[in-house]
Scaffold this motif. Structure first.
Motif, PDB file in Angstrom:
ATOM      1  N   GLY A   1       0.829  -1.349   0.004  1.00 31.61           N
ATOM      2  CA  GLY A   1       0.079  -0.127  -0.062  1.00 31.61           C
ATOM      3  C   GLY A   1       0.724   1.234   0.146  1.00 31.61           C
ATOM      4  N   TYR A   2       2.211   1.105   0.168  1.00 28.73           N
ATOM      5  CA  TYR A   2       2.893   2.404   0.376  1.00 28.73           C
ATOM      6  C   TYR A   2       3.132   2.869  -1.121  1.00 28.73           C
ATOM      7  N   GLN A   3       2.903   4.209  -1.299  1.00 28.47           N
ATOM      8  CA  GLN A   3       2.983   4.932  -2.541  1.00 28.47           C
ATOM      9  C   GLN A   3       3.787   6.011  -2.384  1.00 28.47           C
ATOM     10  N   GLY A   4       4.451   6.484  -1.376  1.00 25.05           N
ATOM     11  CA  GLY A   4       5.459   7.584  -1.225  1.00 25.05           C
ATOM     12  C   GLY A   4       4.917   8.830  -1.466  1.00 25.05           C
ATOM     13  N   THR A   5       3.445   8.917  -0.914  1.00 27.10           N
ATOM     14  CA  THR A   5       2.982  10.237  -0.783  1.00 27.10           C
ATOM     15  C   THR A   5       2.653  10.998   0.612  1.00 27.10           C
ATOM     16  N   GLY A   6       3.277  10.127   1.560  1.00 24.94           N
ATOM     17  CA  GLY A   6       3.211  10.884   2.796  1.00 24.94           C
ATOM     18  C   GLY A   6       4.266  11.141   3.241  1.00 24.94           C
ATOM     19  N   VAL A   7       4.429  11.296   4.610  1.00 23.45           N
ATOM     20  CA  VAL A   7       5.749  11.917   5.307  1.00 23.45           C
ATOM     21  C   VAL A   7       6.114  10.537   6.030  1.00 23.45           C
ATOM     22  N   LEU A   8       7.249   9.977   5.370  1.00 27.78           N
ATOM     23  CA  LEU A   8       7.851   8.435   6.125  1.00 27.78           C
ATOM     24  C   LEU A   8       9.340   8.573   5.616  1.00 27.78           C
ATOM     25  N   SER A   9      10.170   8.632   6.601  1.00 31.39           N
ATOM     26  CA  SER A   9      11.492   8.416   6.459  1.00 31.39           C
ATOM     27  C   SER A   9      11.863   7.032   5.583  1.00 31.39           C
ATOM     28  N   GLN A  10      12.929   7.177   4.693  1.00 33.36           N
ATOM     29  CA  GLN A  10      13.138   6.067   3.702  1.00 33.36           C
ATOM     30  C   GLN A  10      13.754   5.143   4.594  1.00 33.36           C
ATOM     31  N   GLN A  11      14.287   5.251   5.985  1.00 36.46           N
ATOM     32  CA  GLN A  11      14.817   4.437   6.944  1.00 36.46           C
ATOM     33  C   GLN A  11      13.735   3.554   7.372  1.00 36.46           C
ATOM     34  N   ILE A  12      12.406   3.986   7.572  1.00 28.77           N
ATOM     35  CA  ILE A  12      11.414   3.168   7.804  1.00 28.77           C
ATOM     36  C   ILE A  12      10.765   2.505   6.753  1.00 28.77           C
ATOM     37  N   VAL A  13      10.823   3.063   5.343  1.00 29.18           N
ATOM     38  CA  VAL A  13      10.443   2.443   4.540  1.00 29.18           C
ATOM     39  C   VAL A  13      11.097   1.031   4.126  1.00 29.18           C
ATOM     40  N   ALA A  14      12.278   1.239   4.454  1.00 30.04           N
ATOM     41  CA  ALA A  14      13.277   0.084   4.108  1.00 30.04           C
ATOM     42  C   ALA A  14      12.727  -1.184   4.961  1.00 30.04           C
TER      43      ALA A  14
ATOM     44  N   TYR B   1      -0.535  13.118   2.202  1.00 36.25           N
ATOM     45  CA  TYR B   1      -0.401  14.668   2.183  1.00 36.25           C
ATOM     46  C   TYR B   1      -0.361  15.220   0.858  1.00 36.25           C
ATOM     47  N   THR B   2      -1.277  16.387   0.733  1.00 36.65           N
ATOM     48  CA  THR B   2      -1.165  17.257  -0.294  1.00 36.65           C
ATOM     49  C   THR B   2      -1.305  18.793   0.134  1.00 36.65           C
ATOM     50  N   GLN B   3      -0.680  19.440  -0.579  1.00 39.01           N
ATOM     51  CA  GLN B   3      -0.621  21.039  -0.186  1.00 39.01           C
ATOM     52  C   GLN B   3      -1.052  21.865  -1.081  1.00 39.01           C
ATOM     53  N   HIS B   4      -1.790  22.992  -0.612  1.00 43.05           N
ATOM     54  CA  HIS B   4      -2.444  24.033  -1.966  1.00 43.05           C
ATOM     55  C   HIS B   4      -2.002  25.373  -1.363  1.00 43.05           C
TER      56      HIS B   4
END
Length: 734
Positions: free
Chosen positions: A477-490, A554-557
């Motif tokens: 489910g991870y799509q890289g659209t949030g705030v998550l360190s690559q250290q945790i993604v690993a 997250y998204t920003q406007h």
């Protein structure tokens, strides 16, 4: 307070003392000095101990009540009231400021500890020559006396302003629950030191039932306090999420794990049995972590969102922790030659092994968190530089700042805190996250049927191992659209393995509940249900926390706003939103920095994916000088995405609070930073760019639901009438 109610004269003493200190606050310090004398006498002399502790508890609570009266009646001539309160605050926030600073917090904790010591003394027929519980209470009330909660406000302070006001980050209803619950848990945990030291000395008596009750109450109340803290953090820009391994959070996590290890060691415990010292050591170490957590809260070395600014009582708490630890070492040394107790033949050796392995997992988790906390303090003491991956936004922000501001920014990012990524990686490995799920699932399956356990465990291990290799819900489910360190993604596959082992744990709980229903009917279910609720709720909370954290998005406007309703903006999460108004007013809410500050409510309309129209608003409060405010959208986005930068920019007079849309499947935050518009409108301009950040957390409702289920089960065991069933599964006859 239970000790006070048993003696009506002590109630009269409390009422008279509270009235006297309420009328004449200068009497507060002499009354506290009398409390110190009584508690020290009780700690050193068994004769008259119960009476001395009962009277001292009455006087300590009288000081607490009187201090609360001073807050409620705006007695700003009392320094502590001047520092933390204001006449403009609502009554509930005035009273909540009782535990808003070091003086009141220490006094309240001391009163709680004295009450527990008095209750124990009333129950004990013959007490030890030295009462550790009373000695701890004496140390705390002596610290409170030194902090001087009833000291007079210096005249020059009163001439400067009527009061300083409340920290804006504390002006929330959670202030009424989070701090007092944590302090109550601290008191019950400190009360474990005395029976734990007795057990380490090798006394032949069985583990006191009082220790089990206090440990259960400490655990459930601490869990509730942590839950309220999560709610608080989720609504504050300085946190923005439910957990981020702040140094204080890390210390409290150690306490929570040590209490968990202690609670899983009661079944069949006796002095001299194999590994008999593990459970009392877990209890005394949990007690040691309490003053250490208070010291971390008051020590400025590490960057932290929990801080008593200007407090210097951390040395007192470190000394108390050191004394407790030395006492435990001495007790363990004294009890090292205790003869082993012969055990009768039993068929529950595998179950005792399961409980022992769970204890190891809890102790391992506490050790991981404590090691990272010690590493942070050690790196600070050695003046070691922080790695660049701990400063994700520094390079970007350095291009926007110059001079003194840039130097302050670099200094803030160089300050060490706990490496939450390292803690997350180590906890997500097979020990302890995966191991707890597998051991717990096997244990409850074994309680249901030995055959079910024998068949299910290999299957569960295979599923968990396969998930750790190929991944599962989080990895897919991870799509890289949030705030998550690559250290945790690993390590997402290992987190997936933790989810799978948690599912096995929950299934094991269900199997045991069904087996209890089949064997004993409704009686068996009523006995098993609280234990099942605790463990199944823990699994649900773990699932919700991991899913929400790993799959956040997250998204920003940037929306041009000139005071009129804006055009609808479509967000990729399925929401349509627009700003409909901005209500500005000078600061008159009783918070810090009311002079020259601004209070703004941004009104927003949301059209949810289902078509429902929702009206809401977000809060912006700022008391900083204009040069320190944001001069561009990039800074505002960095603040909303990185709690380290938000912690750097935040002051006691600044607050940004989101609109939260709580759904079953996902929870959405709408953060609106109108700083540029507020400055423009205040200067007579026509408006500017408003930054809107939309953050979604899927399945966060599982976290809240799991916490409620877990608290319901543990509260039933902790506060039920003693002696009426409800034994833990390992203690009940099969």
């Amino acid at each position: 307070m239970d000790a006070i109610s048993r003696h009506t004269p002590s109630g009269a003493v409390m009422a008279l003392a509270a009235l006297a200190v309420a009328i004449w606050p200068e009497l507060g310090q002499p009354v506290l000095a009398l409390v110190v004398a009584l508690v020290v006498h009780a700690a050193l002399r068994p004769r008259g101990r119960a009476l001395a502790l009962t009277l001292s508890a009455a006087l300590a609570w009288a000081c607490v009540l009187a201090l609360g009266w001073h807050f409620a009646s705006d007695r700003f001539e009392v320094r502590y009231v001047w520092l933390y309160s204001s006449a403009e605050l609502p009554l509930h926030l005035k009273l909540a400021n009782l535990w808003g600073g070091d003086e009141g917090t220490t006094l309240l904790l001391a009163a709680l500890c004295i009450s527990l010591a008095a209750g124990g003394a009333l129950r004990a027929r013959v007490g030890p020559n030295l009462s550790p519980t009373a000695a701890i209470a004496a140390w705390l009330v002596l610290t409170a006396l030194w902090l001087a909660p009833f000291a007079e406000t210096p005249p020059e302070w009163l001439m400067q302003s009527a009061s300083q006001g409340m920290n804006a980050h504390l002006m929330k209803p959670w202030m009424l629950f989070h701090a007092p619950l944590v302090l109550a848990a601290y008191a019950w945990t400190l009360a474990l030191a005395e029976p734990a030291l007795e057990a380490l000395c090798g006394r032949p008596a069985p583990w006191p039932m009082l220790a089990r009750t206090r440990a259960r109450r400490a655990w459930v109340v601490l869990t509730a306090g942590i839950g309220f803290g999560m709610l608080w953090a989720f609504e504050d820009a300085m946190y923005g999420q439910v957990w981020h391994w702040d140094p204080v959070q890390t210390a409290v996590f150690c306490t929570w794990c040590l209490l968990g290890a202690h609670l899983h060691g009661f079944g069949g415990w006796a002095v001299g049995r194999r590994r008999w010292q593990v459970m009392p050591w877990a209890a005394v170490l949990a007690a040691v972590t309490i003053p250490l957590a208070m010291a971390v809260t008051r020590n400025p070395l590490l960057a932290s969102s929990h801080r008593y600014v200007g407090a210097d009582s951390w040395v007192s708490h470190v000394v108390l922790a050191s004394i407790l630890l030395l006492a435990a070492v001495g007790a363990g040394f004294a009890g090292r030659r205790v003869r082993a107790v012969r055990l009768p033949a039993t068929d529950r050796g595998t179950q005792r092994l399961g409980m022992w392995l769970v204890q190891i997992c809890f102790l391992g988790a506490a050790a991981i968190a404590a090691a990272q906390l010690l590493l942070a303090f050690g790196a600070t003491a050695l003046d070691l530089p922080r790695a660049e991956h701990h400063k994700p936004f520094l390079a970007m922000l350095a291009n926007l700042t110059t001079g003194a501001e840039l130097a302050a920014l670099r200094a803030a990012f160089e300050q060490w805190d706990v490496d939450g990524h390292a803690v997350g990686r180590m906890l997500s490995l097979p020990l302890p996250l995966v191991a707890v799920g597998l051991i717990g699932g096997w244990y409850f399956c074994r309680r249901a049927s030995a055959r079910v356990a024998a068949v299910s465990l290999p299957l569960a291990v295979a599923v968990v191992a396969g998930t750790a290799v190929s991944g599962g819900l989080l990895t897919g489910g991870y799509q890289g659209t949030g705030v998550l360190s690559q250290q945790i993604v690993a390590v997402l596959p290992f987190l997936d393995a933790g989810l799978a082992s948690g599912a096995y744990f929950a299934l094991g709980c269900g199997a045991w509940l069904l087996a209890s229903l089949r064997r004993q009917g409704a009686r068996g279910v009523s006995a098993a249900l609280p234990v099942v609720a605790i463990h199944a709720g823990l699994v649900l909370a773990l699932w919700g926390g991991l899913l929400a954290t790993a799959l956040n998005s997250y998204t920003q406007h940037e929306i041009a706003f000139a005071g009129e309703p804006t055009e609808w903006v479509r967000d990729r999460h399925g929401f349509a939103l627009r700003l409909t108004g901005l209500d500005m007013a000078p600061l008159r809410d009783g918070g810090v920095g009311t002079t020259g500050g601004v209070h703004a409510l941004t009104r927003i309309e949301l059209r949810e994916p289902a078509g429902t129209l929702v009206d809401g608003q977000t809060l912006y409060r700022d008391s900083r000088a204009p040069p320190e405010r944001y001069d561009g959208p990039l800074r505002q986005v960095c603040e909303l995405l990185d709690y380290r930068y938000a912690r750097h920019t935040a002051t006691p007079g600044y607050l940004l609070q989101p609109l939260v849309d709580q759904g079953v499947w996902r929870t959405t935050q709408f953060w609106i930073a109108p700083g540029a518009v507020v400055e423009s409108l205040a200067a007579g301009g026509s408006g500017g760019e408003v930054i809107v950040v939309v953050k979604t957390f899927p399945f966060l409702s599982l976290l809240w639901g799991g916490l409620l289920i877990m608290l319901a089960g543990s509260a039933w065991l902790a506060f039920r009438t003693p002696g009426r069933g409800g034994l833990t599964p390992q203690a009940r006859p099969r």
